[in-house]
Scaffold this motif. Structure first.
Motif, short mmCIF file in Angstrom:
data_model
loop_
_atom_site.label_atom_id
_atom_site.label_comp_id
_atom_site.label_asym_id
_atom_site.label_seq_id
_atom_site.Cartn_x
_atom_site.Cartn_y
_atom_site.Cartn_z
N LEU A 119 -39.23 22.52 -5.80
CA LEU A 119 -38.22 21.76 -5.06
C LEU A 119 -36.89 22.49 -5.19
N PRO A 120 -36.13 22.54 -4.11
CA PRO A 120 -34.80 23.18 -4.22
C PRO A 120 -33.88 22.33 -5.09
N HIS A 121 -32.83 22.97 -5.60
CA HIS A 121 -31.86 22.23 -6.42
C HIS A 121 -31.08 21.23 -5.58
N GLU A 122 -30.89 21.53 -4.31
CA GLU A 122 -30.22 20.63 -3.38
C GLU A 122 -31.25 20.19 -2.33
N LEU A 123 -31.54 18.91 -2.27
CA LEU A 123 -32.51 18.39 -1.30
C LEU A 123 -31.78 18.08 0.00
N THR A 124 -31.41 19.14 0.71
CA THR A 124 -30.66 19.02 1.96
C THR A 124 -31.31 19.90 3.01
N GLY A 125 -30.80 19.82 4.22
CA GLY A 125 -31.26 20.69 5.29
C GLY A 125 -32.45 20.11 6.04
N PRO A 126 -32.96 20.91 7.01
CA PRO A 126 -34.02 20.42 7.88
C PRO A 126 -35.38 20.26 7.19
N ASN A 127 -35.59 20.87 6.05
CA ASN A 127 -36.88 20.74 5.38
C ASN A 127 -36.85 19.61 4.36
N TRP A 128 -36.37 19.88 3.17
CA TRP A 128 -36.40 18.87 2.11
C TRP A 128 -35.35 17.79 2.29
N GLY A 129 -34.28 18.06 3.00
CA GLY A 129 -33.30 17.01 3.30
C GLY A 129 -33.91 15.93 4.17
N LEU A 130 -34.66 16.36 5.20
CA LEU A 130 -35.34 15.41 6.08
C LEU A 130 -36.39 14.62 5.30
N LYS A 131 -37.18 15.32 4.50
CA LYS A 131 -38.23 14.65 3.72
C LYS A 131 -37.61 13.65 2.74
N GLN A 132 -36.52 14.06 2.08
CA GLN A 132 -35.85 13.15 1.14
C GLN A 132 -35.34 11.90 1.87
N SER A 133 -34.81 12.08 3.06
CA SER A 133 -34.32 10.95 3.85
C SER A 133 -35.45 9.98 4.18
N VAL A 134 -36.58 10.51 4.60
CA VAL A 134 -37.75 9.67 4.94
C VAL A 134 -38.30 9.00 3.69
N LEU A 135 -38.35 9.73 2.59
CA LEU A 135 -38.84 9.15 1.33
C LEU A 135 -37.96 7.99 0.88
N LYS A 136 -36.67 8.12 1.04
CA LYS A 136 -35.74 7.06 0.63
C LYS A 136 -35.97 5.77 1.42
N ARG A 137 -36.43 5.89 2.69
CA ARG A 137 -36.68 4.70 3.51
C ARG A 137 -37.77 3.81 2.92
N THR A 138 -38.62 4.39 2.11
CA THR A 138 -39.69 3.60 1.48
C THR A 138 -39.49 3.48 -0.03
N GLY A 139 -38.28 3.76 -0.48
CA GLY A 139 -37.94 3.51 -1.88
C GLY A 139 -38.26 4.65 -2.84
N PHE A 140 -38.59 5.83 -2.33
CA PHE A 140 -38.87 6.97 -3.21
C PHE A 140 -37.63 7.84 -3.34
N GLU A 141 -37.50 8.52 -4.46
CA GLU A 141 -36.34 9.36 -4.72
C GLU A 141 -36.81 10.63 -5.45
N LEU A 142 -36.54 11.79 -4.84
CA LEU A 142 -36.95 13.06 -5.44
C LEU A 142 -35.82 13.75 -6.21
N SER A 143 -34.58 13.26 -6.09
CA SER A 143 -33.45 13.92 -6.74
C SER A 143 -33.65 14.22 -8.22
N PRO A 144 -34.24 13.31 -9.00
CA PRO A 144 -34.44 13.62 -10.42
C PRO A 144 -35.36 14.82 -10.66
N TYR A 145 -36.10 15.24 -9.64
CA TYR A 145 -37.06 16.34 -9.79
C TYR A 145 -36.58 17.62 -9.09
N ALA A 146 -35.35 17.60 -8.55
CA ALA A 146 -34.80 18.78 -7.87
C ALA A 146 -34.82 19.97 -8.83
N GLY A 147 -35.22 21.13 -8.32
CA GLY A 147 -35.30 22.34 -9.12
C GLY A 147 -36.56 22.46 -9.96
N GLN A 148 -37.45 21.48 -9.86
CA GLN A 148 -38.70 21.50 -10.64
C GLN A 148 -39.90 21.81 -9.75
#
Length: 153
Positions: free
Chosen positions: A53-82
């Protein structure tokens, strides 16, 4: 020679009577809680890839996925860079693009993001014979439905 015969016999017993793994039940899969919660139906075999995972979950790839994940209550930020696992399951459900149920539909893949055996979140993508169709959807998107034949109509 006697020892190799014993080893062969042991391996044969393990093969015949040893542990068996069946993935026909969603409860044995990584992400089974998500599959069951959203009443999804997997088919075929899964594929797993380890990704960083990139350190910053932004942009058209992981930023979009993070946005969609948040709609269902998931959060990847604690795992950024892992390093995480990205597991793909093909679904029986289809994505219906129009409001007329049963017209234009697309095959779906469920992607589970996991750390070890723990699911961190999931999203859905459409696919067609020539590859993926651009677009990432939340697992609770209202356009994701079983095909008419699967509903008993």
């Amino acid at each position: 020679m006697k020892m190799s015969g014993v080893v062969s016999m042991f391996l044969a017993v393990i093969f015949l009577f040893g542990p068996s793994y069946s993935f026909s039940s969603a409860s044995q899969l990584v992400g089974s809680d998500i599959i069951q919660k959203y009443d999804l139906h997997i088919k075929g075999t899964s594929s797993t890839e380890e990704v960083l995972l990139p350190h910053e979950l932004t942009g058209p790839n992981w930023g979009l996925k993070q946005s969609v994940l948040k709609r269902t209550g998931f959060e990847l930020s604690p795992y950024a860079g892992q390093r995480v696992l990205l597991i793909r399951y093909d679904l029986v459900e289809k994505y219906y693009q129009t409001t007329n149920f049963g017209t234009e539909s697309y095959d779906l893949s469920l992607w589970v993001v996991a750390k070890g055996h723990k699911a961190l979140g999931a999203f859905v993508t459409c696919r067609w014979p020539h590859g993926l169709i651009p677009g990432v959807f939340a697992v609770n998107d209202s356009s994701i439905k079983l095909p008419l034949g699967e509903l008993g109509f």
